[in-house]
Design an enzyme around this catalytic site. Structure first.
Site, short mmCIF file in Angstrom:
data_model
loop_
_atom_site.label_atom_id
_atom_site.label_comp_id
_atom_site.label_asym_id
_atom_site.label_seq_id
_atom_site.Cartn_x
_atom_site.Cartn_y
_atom_site.Cartn_z
N ASP A 37 0.85 -1.19 0.00
CA ASP A 37 0.00 0.00 0.00
C ASP A 37 0.88 1.25 0.00
OD1 ASP A 37 -2.76 1.21 0.40
OD2 ASP A 37 -1.59 2.19 1.97
N TYR A 42 3.15 9.85 0.57
CA TYR A 42 4.07 9.31 1.56
C TYR A 42 5.53 9.68 1.25
CZ TYR A 42 -0.09 6.49 2.72
OH TYR A 42 -1.36 6.08 3.03
N LYS A 71 -2.02 6.05 -4.59
CA LYS A 71 -3.17 6.95 -4.36
C LYS A 71 -2.95 8.33 -4.96
CE LYS A 71 -3.70 4.66 0.14
NZ LYS A 71 -2.33 4.55 0.66
N HIS A 104 -7.25 9.36 -2.82
CA HIS A 104 -6.78 9.27 -1.43
C HIS A 104 -7.79 9.84 -0.43
CE1 HIS A 104 -2.70 9.14 0.89
NE2 HIS A 104 -3.69 8.90 1.72
N GLN A 191 -10.86 2.38 1.18
CA GLN A 191 -9.84 2.19 2.22
C GLN A 191 -10.08 3.21 3.33
OE1 GLN A 191 -5.24 3.21 2.73
NE2 GLN A 191 -5.48 1.58 1.21
#
Ligand SMILES: NC(=O)c1ccc[n+]([C@@H]2O[C@H](COP(=O)([O-])OP(=O)(O)OC[C@H]3O[C@@H](n4cnc5c(N)ncnc54)[C@H](OP(=O)(O)O)[C@@H]3O)[C@@H](O)[C@H]2O)c1
Ligand SMILES: *[C@@H]1O[C@H](CO)[C@@H](O)[C@H](O)[C@H]1NC(C)=O
Ligand SMILES: *[C@@H]1O[C@H](CO)[C@@H](O)[C@H](O)[C@H]1NC(C)=O
Length: 317
Positions: A37, A42, A71, A104, A191
């Site tokens: 993931d 990030y 994402k 996201h 998610q």
């Protein structure tokens, strides 16, 4: 499309820093993980990509064995920016397709293109991902996620992604997307934050009734910041009974309710521990006890976005 089922267990990569996440990915692949993931936000997709590639190169796995998720960040919701964003993640990960690409958050933020005077400021990691006003609140864009979704669907047609989905969508937002006229591809997963203290029963029931899978993020409660579910006496009692750790109980809990789960770790022994969850079963009583721990405790509230028209956490679920 050539879409596949999402492997029930994946490795989370948020806050996994440079210098540790490449090794974590390699250890994970050697331990049997196939689902990763990731996200543009990030800022570590390069390092994740290095880990993936070294295990493909040494013959441990092939690209087809893996299920790689990324994402779309909120500053890329404008239709014309979606492909650019996806290609950034593909380049960083050194891949030519993603197995799954998620929106996201349902919220679009103002996109900021650096000019030469502001270049230094904008080149600081994070700054242009979170455009802020004087009060420190996020500056929204005037985009609608239904339009963003059309650009996501184009990525499937273009072969850049096999499947698409969403993240942090509430029930109304997901319903609105599923009812979109002319929908070409359904979101295959939503998610969301999910753990024993925020078990999301209502949202899960809704998603599963619409054949949208749920992926649990922050399944162990994340790092630091107060709550320590590892120390919860009920979870510890169940763990002791099965000779497993609290983390393993929290992961197994999600799998047994048909929820996909993506615990993050960069610690080799924990990475291995977190996948040792297929050799035991929680009883019906254990599951009931786990469900009873719910206290509606949302950890990822994203307060700087509270005024956004598409802020997802203003309704019950
Ligand atoms: N869509 C979204 O908006 C969103 C938001 C948040 C997270 N996510 C995704 O979900 C993933 C998981 O969530 P998260 O990282 O927030 O939290 P998490 O997986 O619930 O917890 C991670 C923390 O638990 C520790 N840990 C892992 N396994 C352990 C074990 N067996 N025993 C003791 N401690 C253990 C990790 O330590 P070390 O890392 O130090 O080993 C890390 O500090 C993220 O990495 C990200 O991929 C998505
Ligand atoms: C539910 O989704 C799965 C996988 O995406 C698909 O194979 C199946 O046909 C779907 N079922 C229904 C009833 O839509
Ligand atoms: C308990 O688990 C540990 C570590 O997984 C293992 O080494 C040990 O043999 C187990 N004990 C029993 C009684 O099964």
């Amino acid at each position: 499309t050539a879409s596949r089922k999402i492997p029930v267990l994946g490795l989370g990569t948020w806050k996994a820093c440079q210098g540790e996440v490449t090794e974590a990915v390699k250890v994970a692949i050697d331990s049997g993980y196939r689902h990763f993931d990731c996200a543009y936000f990030y800022h570590n997709e390069n390092e994740v990509g290095e880990g993936i590639h070294s295990k493909i190169q040494d013959g441990t796995v092939t690209r087809e064995d893996l299920f790689i998720v990324s994402k779309l960040w909120c500053t890329y919701h404008t239709k014309s920016l979606v492909k650019t964003a996806c290609k950034k993640s593909l380049n960083a990960l050194k891949l030519d397709y993603l197995d799954l690409y998620l929106i996201h958050w349902p919220m679009g933020f103002k996109s900021t293109s650096p000019n030469k005077f502001l270049f230094f400021w904008f080149s600081q990691p994070g700054v242009k991902d979170l455009p802020l006003d004087r009060n420190g609140m996020v500056i929204p864009s005037n985009t609608d996620f239904l339009d963003t979704w059309e650009a996501m669907e184009d990525l499937v047609i273009a072969g850049l992604v096999k499947d698409i989905g969403v993240s942090n969508f509430n029930q109304e937002q997901l319903e609105r997307l599923l009812n979109k006229p002319g929908l070409r591809f359904k979101p295959i997963t939503n998610q969301v934050e999910c753990h024993p203290y925020l078990n999301q029963k209502d949202l899960i029931d809704f998603c599963q009734s619409r054949n949208v899978s749920v992926t649990a993020y922050r399944p162990l409660g994340g790092s630091c910041e107060g709550v320590d579910m590892m120390e919860d006496p009920v979870i510890q009692r169940i763990a002791m009974k099965h000779n497993k750790s609290s983390a393993q109980i929290m992961i197994r809990f999600q799998i047994q309710r048909d929820v996909i789960v993506i615990p993050k770790s960069v610690t080799p022994e924990w990475i291995k521990e977190n996948i040792q969850v297929f050799d035991f079963e929680l009883t019906e009583e254990d599951m009931k006890a786990m469900v009873s721990l719910d206290r509606n405790l949302r950890l990822a509230t994203f307060p700087i976005t509270e005024d956004h028209k598409d802020y997802p956490f203003s309704i019950e679920y």
